[in-house]
Motif scaffolding. Structure first.
Motif, mmCIF file in Angstrom:
data_model
loop_
_atom_site.group_PDB
_atom_site.id
_atom_site.type_symbol
_atom_site.label_atom_id
_atom_site.label_comp_id
_atom_site.label_asym_id
_atom_site.label_seq_id
_atom_site.Cartn_x
_atom_site.Cartn_y
_atom_site.Cartn_z
ATOM 1 N N PRO A 33 -40.978 -28.643 -62.302
ATOM 2 C CA PRO A 33 -41.211 -30.095 -62.301
ATOM 3 C C PRO A 33 -42.692 -30.482 -62.168
ATOM 4 O O PRO A 33 -42.998 -31.663 -61.999
ATOM 5 C CB PRO A 33 -40.424 -30.569 -61.074
ATOM 6 C CG PRO A 33 -40.467 -29.426 -60.140
ATOM 7 C CD PRO A 33 -40.434 -28.195 -61.027
ATOM 8 N N ALA A 34 -43.588 -29.525 -62.243
ATOM 9 C CA ALA A 34 -45.012 -29.828 -62.077
ATOM 10 C C ALA A 34 -45.459 -30.852 -63.110
ATOM 11 O O ALA A 34 -45.036 -30.826 -64.267
ATOM 12 C CB ALA A 34 -45.834 -28.551 -62.201
ATOM 13 N N ALA A 35 -46.349 -31.753 -62.672
ATOM 14 C CA ALA A 35 -46.796 -32.845 -63.532
ATOM 15 C C ALA A 35 -47.713 -32.375 -64.653
ATOM 16 O O ALA A 35 -47.717 -32.943 -65.736
ATOM 17 C CB ALA A 35 -47.507 -33.902 -62.687
ATOM 18 N N MET A 39 -50.964 -27.150 -63.182
ATOM 19 C CA MET A 39 -50.237 -26.947 -61.924
ATOM 20 C C MET A 39 -49.094 -25.954 -62.110
ATOM 21 O O MET A 39 -48.822 -25.141 -61.236
ATOM 22 C CB MET A 39 -49.711 -28.295 -61.416
ATOM 23 C CG MET A 39 -49.329 -28.268 -59.978
ATOM 24 S SD MET A 39 -50.765 -27.874 -58.970
ATOM 25 C CE MET A 39 -49.987 -26.993 -57.671
ATOM 26 N N ARG A 40 -48.451 -26.018 -63.255
ATOM 27 C CA ARG A 40 -47.366 -25.076 -63.566
ATOM 28 C C ARG A 40 -47.907 -23.644 -63.601
ATOM 29 O O ARG A 40 -47.320 -22.728 -63.026
ATOM 30 C CB ARG A 40 -46.731 -25.448 -64.902
ATOM 31 C CG ARG A 40 -45.428 -24.762 -65.199
ATOM 32 C CD ARG A 40 -44.748 -25.319 -66.447
ATOM 33 N NE ARG A 40 -44.496 -26.748 -66.313
ATOM 34 C CZ ARG A 40 -45.081 -27.702 -67.066
ATOM 35 N NH1 ARG A 40 -45.932 -27.378 -68.008
ATOM 36 N NH2 ARG A 40 -44.803 -28.970 -66.876
ATOM 37 N N VAL A 41 -49.047 -23.469 -64.240
ATOM 38 C CA VAL A 41 -49.684 -22.151 -64.305
ATOM 39 C C VAL A 41 -50.098 -21.694 -62.910
ATOM 40 O O VAL A 41 -49.943 -20.522 -62.556
ATOM 41 C CB VAL A 41 -50.888 -22.179 -65.276
ATOM 42 C CG1 VAL A 41 -51.721 -20.916 -65.166
ATOM 43 C CG2 VAL A 41 -50.409 -22.381 -66.704
ATOM 44 N N THR A 42 -50.592 -22.619 -62.099
ATOM 45 C CA THR A 42 -50.991 -22.282 -60.727
ATOM 46 C C THR A 42 -49.806 -21.773 -59.916
ATOM 47 O O THR A 42 -49.924 -20.784 -59.186
ATOM 48 C CB THR A 42 -51.623 -23.510 -60.034
ATOM 49 O OG1 THR A 42 -52.755 -23.929 -60.797
ATOM 50 C CG2 THR A 42 -52.037 -23.195 -58.615
ATOM 51 N N TRP A 43 -48.666 -22.445 -60.021
ATOM 52 C CA TRP A 43 -47.468 -21.994 -59.308
ATOM 53 C C TRP A 43 -47.027 -20.613 -59.781
ATOM 54 O O TRP A 43 -46.625 -19.772 -58.983
ATOM 55 C CB TRP A 43 -46.311 -22.982 -59.467
ATOM 56 C CG TRP A 43 -46.420 -24.168 -58.572
ATOM 57 C CD1 TRP A 43 -46.574 -25.469 -58.958
ATOM 58 C CD2 TRP A 43 -46.393 -24.176 -57.141
ATOM 59 N NE1 TRP A 43 -46.652 -26.276 -57.854
ATOM 60 C CE2 TRP A 43 -46.533 -25.508 -56.719
ATOM 61 C CE3 TRP A 43 -46.271 -23.181 -56.172
ATOM 62 C CZ2 TRP A 43 -46.552 -25.877 -55.387
ATOM 63 C CZ3 TRP A 43 -46.274 -23.544 -54.833
ATOM 64 C CH2 TRP A 43 -46.418 -24.876 -54.449
#
Length: 153
Positions: A33-35, A39-43
């Motif tokens: 659900p990252a905006a 941020m998705r790559v960071t997670w």
């Protein structure tokens, strides 16, 4: 060696076999659900980092605590990785079957074999090299000791 000591590696392998898919599933739940894509790559990178730390901790336990040979330690660690990958493949199949989309790829069951193979084999090689380096670093060099004992400066 008593029976409990022999089973120590199995308990740790089972523990880490649970850690890997839990980390993967939990961090995926945070990443999806990252905006932003960043941020998705960071997670996802954070999940890799946590799994790398778990891998190193397991390897350290096998080498330093259980004092297993490099081959045996690498085997135990790679078994945990392969079992974790298998558990993740089971999760993928179950999630696809009961998920909202409810359309499972005909190749999804193949993941039950492919995931453990493509993670367990490289994990064995990486663990073997890492433990061999650790084992070699722990052994003092004979020439260095002879030089220290001779008192020559």
């Amino acid at each position: 060696m008593d029976k409990l000591a022999k089973q120590g590696w199995l308990r740790s392998a089972m523990f880490f076999a649970i850690v890997y898919p839990v980390v993967g599933i939990a961090f995926a739940a945070l990443a999806n659900p990252a905006a932003s894509n960043a941020m998705r790559v960071t997670w996802r990178l954070a999940a890799w980092l946590v799994c790398a730390v778990a891998f190193a901790a397991h390897l350290g336990y096998e080498h330093f605590r259980l004092r297993n040979s490099p081959t045996r330690a690498a085997l135990h660690v790679s078994v945990a990785v392969a079992l974790g990958a298998f558990a993740l493949a089971v999760w993928v199949n179950v999630h696809a079957h009961w998920g909202a989309a409810s359309h499972q790829s005909p190749l999804a069951p193949l993941a039950l074999v492919v995931f453990p193979a493509v993670t367990g084999a490289p994990a064995f090689v990486v663990a073997l090299v890492a433990v061999a380096i650790l084992a070699r670093a722990r052994r003092p060099a004979k020439n260095a000791n002879a030089w220290r004992e001779s008192g020559d400066d």
